[in-house]
Design a protein around this motif. Structure first.
Motif, PDB file in Angstrom:
ATOM      1  N   ARG A  13      -5.026 -14.208 -25.371  1.00  0.00           N
ATOM      2  CA  ARG A  13      -4.132 -15.167 -24.710  1.00  0.00           C
ATOM      3  C   ARG A  13      -3.006 -14.428 -24.000  1.00  0.00           C
ATOM      4  O   ARG A  13      -2.721 -13.257 -24.307  1.00  0.00           O
ATOM      5  CB  ARG A  13      -3.527 -16.109 -25.755  1.00  0.00           C
ATOM      6  CG  ARG A  13      -2.779 -15.354 -26.870  1.00  0.00           C
ATOM      7  CD  ARG A  13      -1.985 -16.283 -27.761  1.00  0.00           C
ATOM      8  NE  ARG A  13      -1.392 -15.580 -28.895  1.00  0.00           N
ATOM      9  CZ  ARG A  13      -0.297 -14.840 -28.848  1.00  0.00           C
ATOM     10  NH1 ARG A  13       0.341 -14.668 -27.680  1.00  0.00           N
ATOM     11  NH2 ARG A  13       0.178 -14.238 -29.929  1.00  0.00           N
ATOM     12  N   PHE A  15       0.841 -13.444 -23.291  1.00  0.00           N
ATOM     13  CA  PHE A  15       1.924 -13.276 -24.262  1.00  0.00           C
ATOM     14  C   PHE A  15       3.199 -12.836 -23.559  1.00  0.00           C
ATOM     15  O   PHE A  15       3.171 -12.185 -22.506  1.00  0.00           O
ATOM     16  CB  PHE A  15       1.532 -12.262 -25.344  1.00  0.00           C
ATOM     17  CG  PHE A  15       1.212 -10.881 -24.829  1.00  0.00           C
ATOM     18  CD1 PHE A  15       2.200  -9.907 -24.702  1.00  0.00           C
ATOM     19  CD2 PHE A  15      -0.096 -10.554 -24.474  1.00  0.00           C
ATOM     20  CE1 PHE A  15       1.901  -8.635 -24.239  1.00  0.00           C
ATOM     21  CE2 PHE A  15      -0.403  -9.278 -24.004  1.00  0.00           C
ATOM     22  CZ  PHE A  15       0.589  -8.319 -23.888  1.00  0.00           C
ATOM     23  N   ALA A  16       4.320 -13.224 -24.136  1.00  0.00           N
ATOM     24  CA  ALA A  16       5.628 -12.793 -23.638  1.00  0.00           C
ATOM     25  C   ALA A  16       5.967 -11.436 -24.224  1.00  0.00           C
ATOM     26  O   ALA A  16       5.518 -11.082 -25.316  1.00  0.00           O
ATOM     27  CB  ALA A  16       6.682 -13.827 -24.007  1.00  0.00           C
ATOM     28  N   ASP A  19       7.153 -11.374 -27.736  1.00  0.00           N
ATOM     29  CA  ASP A  19       6.256 -11.703 -28.840  1.00  0.00           C
ATOM     30  C   ASP A  19       6.329 -10.595 -29.895  1.00  0.00           C
ATOM     31  O   ASP A  19       6.306  -9.411 -29.570  1.00  0.00           O
ATOM     32  CB  ASP A  19       4.824 -11.825 -28.299  1.00  0.00           C
ATOM     33  CG  ASP A  19       3.841 -12.332 -29.334  1.00  0.00           C
ATOM     34  OD1 ASP A  19       3.602 -11.611 -30.320  1.00  0.00           O
ATOM     35  OD2 ASP A  19       3.303 -13.427 -29.141  1.00  0.00           O
ATOM     36  N   VAL A  42       5.844 -11.513 -18.760  1.00  0.00           N
ATOM     37  CA  VAL A  42       4.628 -12.058 -19.357  1.00  0.00           C
ATOM     38  C   VAL A  42       3.453 -11.146 -19.010  1.00  0.00           C
ATOM     39  O   VAL A  42       3.365 -10.633 -17.891  1.00  0.00           O
ATOM     40  CB  VAL A  42       4.343 -13.495 -18.874  1.00  0.00           C
ATOM     41  CG1 VAL A  42       3.016 -14.014 -19.434  1.00  0.00           C
ATOM     42  CG2 VAL A  42       5.480 -14.431 -19.286  1.00  0.00           C
ATOM     43  N   SER A  44      -1.028 -10.509 -19.692  1.00  0.00           N
ATOM     44  CA  SER A  44      -2.265 -11.148 -20.133  1.00  0.00           C
ATOM     45  C   SER A  44      -3.427 -10.171 -20.017  1.00  0.00           C
ATOM     46  O   SER A  44      -3.629  -9.560 -18.965  1.00  0.00           O
ATOM     47  CB  SER A  44      -2.574 -12.393 -19.299  1.00  0.00           C
ATOM     48  OG  SER A  44      -3.775 -13.000 -19.751  1.00  0.00           O
ATOM     49  N   TRP A  56       0.053 -22.107 -18.467  1.00  0.00           N
ATOM     50  CA  TRP A  56       0.310 -21.710 -19.857  1.00  0.00           C
ATOM     51  C   TRP A  56       1.024 -20.360 -19.910  1.00  0.00           C
ATOM     52  O   TRP A  56       1.942 -20.160 -20.704  1.00  0.00           O
ATOM     53  CB  TRP A  56      -1.001 -21.625 -20.624  1.00  0.00           C
ATOM     54  CG  TRP A  56      -1.494 -22.947 -21.143  1.00  0.00           C
ATOM     55  CD1 TRP A  56      -0.748 -24.033 -21.486  1.00  0.00           C
ATOM     56  CD2 TRP A  56      -2.855 -23.311 -21.370  1.00  0.00           C
ATOM     57  NE1 TRP A  56      -1.552 -25.062 -21.905  1.00  0.00           N
ATOM     58  CE2 TRP A  56      -2.846 -24.655 -21.856  1.00  0.00           C
ATOM     59  CE3 TRP A  56      -4.072 -22.666 -21.222  1.00  0.00           C
ATOM     60  CZ2 TRP A  56      -4.020 -25.330 -22.195  1.00  0.00           C
ATOM     61  CZ3 TRP A  56      -5.235 -23.331 -21.552  1.00  0.00           C
ATOM     62  CH2 TRP A  56      -5.206 -24.650 -22.035  1.00  0.00           C
ATOM     63  N   ALA A  57       0.594 -19.436 -19.042  1.00  0.00           N
ATOM     64  CA  ALA A  57       1.222 -18.116 -19.031  1.00  0.00           C
ATOM     65  C   ALA A  57       2.669 -18.209 -18.552  1.00  0.00           C
ATOM     66  O   ALA A  57       3.583 -17.636 -19.163  1.00  0.00           O
ATOM     67  CB  ALA A  57       0.421 -17.170 -18.141  1.00  0.00           C
ATOM     68  N   LEU A  60       5.532 -19.403 -20.902  1.00  0.00           N
ATOM     69  CA  LEU A  60       6.101 -18.478 -21.890  1.00  0.00           C
ATOM     70  C   LEU A  60       7.451 -17.934 -21.446  1.00  0.00           C
ATOM     71  O   LEU A  60       8.257 -17.506 -22.283  1.00  0.00           O
ATOM     72  CB  LEU A  60       5.131 -17.314 -22.132  1.00  0.00           C
ATOM     73  CG  LEU A  60       3.788 -17.685 -22.757  1.00  0.00           C
ATOM     74  CD1 LEU A  60       2.867 -16.477 -22.770  1.00  0.00           C
ATOM     75  CD2 LEU A  60       3.987 -18.232 -24.173  1.00  0.00           C
ATOM     76  N   ALA A  61       7.701 -17.953 -20.138  1.00  0.00           N
ATOM     77  CA  ALA A  61       8.964 -17.432 -19.616  1.00  0.00           C
ATOM     78  C   ALA A  61       9.789 -18.511 -18.919  1.00  0.00           C
ATOM     79  O   ALA A  61      10.795 -18.217 -18.283  1.00  0.00           O
ATOM     80  CB  ALA A  61       8.685 -16.296 -18.633  1.00  0.00           C
TER      81      ALA A  61
END
Length: 305
Positions: A13, A15-16, A19, A42, A44, A56-57, A60-61
């Motif tokens: 997935r 991720f930031a 994370d 971010v 991926s 979705w990506a 995260l930000a």
């Protein structure tokens, strides 16, 4: 030197960088060529090929006061946009007028969130469907707006959400309000697909009477026989859009054939098959309207062809 393996959760997935698992990786590893950078901070390891995946990506930000809007909201809501999704389309986001627009690569920022409803869709904050329809009036033509309006109204079983959204929205770009108002007059509850909406617009746009949408047809004993896409009950005419998927395969074709036989041979109905080219090809569109008109007992010369 072999590349350092990502922790298992980060391989599946976006991720930031904040994370907890990502904080164990070096700056150099986070800049590795195997990691896409959909937006600042971010990463991926999986391809992000759809608007939903990229949203979705980006989420995260994304600041908490921002929601997805316009075309991005329409794709998240799975509304029938006229163009296909593509990985290079920008994401559209909106926040209220007290803040500056979001400015990031691959993102179009808007303001005015306070005049729109917000809902959760696919786990993301998204402008509501009716307000998204109004936003799309800035860029889409009237027929496309009717198609999307049909979808929203059918989901809600009412055109009221569209009417109320238009009433609430006090400011719209020049021309878009008029386009929305004109389109709303043709929005109907009952269309099961975008192509059924477009087929309806073809026939009523030529001046034929409006059909019932996805209406049931019964025999003399009241038993269900069929549900017709476009039904002119008084004249016993039904228009059936023949989509590539819905009628694909031998079993589906046999069911269609059996149903048509009952309608035509036993109940005296006329079935008019409608195909994609009948909607988009001018010559075939003319022949479709002429054919339906004659079955309805209308002189084609009286129509707008």
């Amino acid at each position: 030197m072999p590349r350092i393996e990502l922790p298992d959760p980060l391989r599946r997935r976006p991720f930031a960088l904040g994370d907890p698992s990502a904080e164990l990786l070096s700056k150099g590893r986070l800049l590795g060529p195997d990691l896409a950078r959909p937006t600042r901070s971010v990463r991926s390891a999986v391809p992000l090929t759809s608007t939903v995946q990229r949203a979705w990506a980006f989420a995260l930000a994304m600041p908490e006061d921002v929601a997805f809007c316009h075309e991005t909201a329409a794709r998240l809501w799975d509304l029938p946009l006229p163009s296909p999704d593509a990985p290079d389309r920008p994401l559209h986001v909106i926040r209220d007028n007290r803040h500056n627009r979001i400015r990031r690569t691959g993102v179009v920022g808007h303001r005015g969130l306070e005049s729109r409803s917000i809902a959760r869709c696919r786990g993301l904050p998204v402008v509501g469907q009716a307000d998204t329809w109004l936003d799309l009036a800035e860029v889409l033509g009237a027929d496309d707006l009717v198609v999307i309006g049909d979808c929203i109204a059918t989901r809600a079983q009412s055109v009221v959400p569209l009417v109320e959204a238009l009433r609430r929205r006090r400011r719209m770009p020049k021309g878009s309000r008029d386009r929305a108002v004109r389109s709303l007059q043709w929005v109907r509850v009952g269309a099961a697909s975008a192509m059924e909406s477009r087929a309806r617009l073809v026939v009523v746009g030529a001046g034929l009477p409006e059909p019932e949408l996805n209406a049931t047809i019964h025999d003399a004993l009241g038993e269900w026989v069929a549900t017709g896409d476009l039904v002119w009950r008084k004249q016993r005419v039904v228009g059936e859009y023949q989509g590539e998927q819905a009628h694909h395969g031998p079993r589906a074709r046999r069911v269609d054939s059996d149903r048509r036989a009952v309608l035509e041979e036993e109940l005296g109905w006329t079935v008019v098959e409608i195909f994609k080219d009948d909607v988009f090809n001018p010559g075939r569109r003319h022949r479709l309207v002429t054919r339906v008109a004659r079955h309805l007992g209308i002189d084609p010369s009286e129509l707008t062809l």
